[in-house]
Write an enzyme that holds these catalytic residues in place. Structure first.
Site, PDB file in Angstrom:
ATOM      1  N   SER A  54      41.648   5.130  44.690  1.00 26.66           N
ATOM      2  CA  SER A  54      40.650   4.513  45.565  1.00 26.66           C
ATOM      3  C   SER A  54      39.769   5.579  46.183  1.00 26.66           C
ATOM      4  O   SER A  54      40.266   6.591  46.675  1.00 26.66           O
ATOM      5  CB  SER A  54      41.331   3.721  46.688  1.00 26.66           C
ATOM      6  N   THR A  59      41.807  12.534  48.956  1.00 22.84           N
ATOM      7  CA  THR A  59      41.834  13.282  47.702  1.00 22.84           C
ATOM      8  C   THR A  59      40.851  12.706  46.691  1.00 22.84           C
ATOM      9  O   THR A  59      40.159  13.454  45.997  1.00 22.84           O
ATOM     10  CB  THR A  59      43.259  13.318  47.116  1.00 22.84           C
ATOM     11  N   CYS A  60      40.762  11.395  46.623  1.00 23.55           N
ATOM     12  CA  CYS A  60      39.818  10.757  45.699  1.00 23.55           C
ATOM     13  C   CYS A  60      38.383  11.087  46.093  1.00 23.55           C
ATOM     14  O   CYS A  60      37.543  11.381  45.234  1.00 23.55           O
ATOM     15  CB  CYS A  60      40.021   9.246  45.684  1.00 23.55           C
ATOM     16  N   ALA A  61      38.105  11.048  47.369  1.00 27.74           N
ATOM     17  CA  ALA A  61      36.761  11.387  47.857  1.00 27.74           C
ATOM     18  C   ALA A  61      36.429  12.835  47.534  1.00 27.74           C
ATOM     19  O   ALA A  61      35.321  13.149  47.076  1.00 27.74           O
ATOM     20  CB  ALA A  61      36.668  11.122  49.356  1.00 27.74           C
TER      21      ALA A  61
END
Length: 168
Positions: A54, A59-61
């Site tokens: 997501s 971490t995804c961002a």
């Protein structure tokens, strides 16, 4: 089935990433305009697939921001960030973050996670995707894969980008 960890606890995916050298599985993902987009939309280009659970997690961002920065300098290459987030949320994230060199695509009405072996089967993250990188060449052959072993960790950007230069 692959086993990874989330905060040190084992979790399982539904399968394995596509094999290096294999033809990339076809897919249908949804873009910010709610249009279905398939592999053919990127024909003749190299595809860096940054698969994340997501965009609403740190971490995804971070990985999306880093690939956005690197993508501006890549020839004949498209970077796709793929998550289960709704297209509206992906569009808002990209706008707020100034993401202009990455195409956000949603798995919300597709079998992509299962077809690419990244659907999480257990834990509180069941139904989301594992963190992975899949790079596909101009002829839709898989040239690099990485299933990140601890879902909270970032991928190996150096190795992924080296694969684009044939230095894997």
């Amino acid at each position: 089935m692959a086993s990874i960890t989330f905060q040190g606890k084992p979790i399982n995916t539904c399968g394995d990433l596509p094999a290096i050298g294999s033809q990339a599985p076809e897919f249908k993902l949804t873009n910010r305009k709610l249009q279905d987009v398939g592999l053919e939309a990127f024909a003749g280009k190299r595809k860096v697939m940054n698969i994340v659970p997501s965009l609403d997690t740190p971490t995804c961002a971070t990985s999306t921001r880093k690939f956005n920065e690197k993508a501006a300098h890549l020839d004949n290459t498209v970077v796709l960030v793929i998550s289960a987030d709704l297209p509206f949320a992906q569009a808002r994230f990209c706008e707020i973050e100034g993401i202009k060199h990455v195409t956000a695509l949603s798995t919300f009405r597709s079998s992509f996670a299962r077809d690419y072996g990244v659907e999480l089967l257990d834990s509180i993250l069941a139904g989301l995707t594992a963190r992975a990188i899949v790079i596909i060449d101009e002829n839709d052959r898989v040239i690099y894969t990485e299933l990140v072993k601890e879902i909270a960790d970032e991928p190996d950007y150096t190795s992924a980008l080296a694969a684009l230069n044939g230095n894997d």
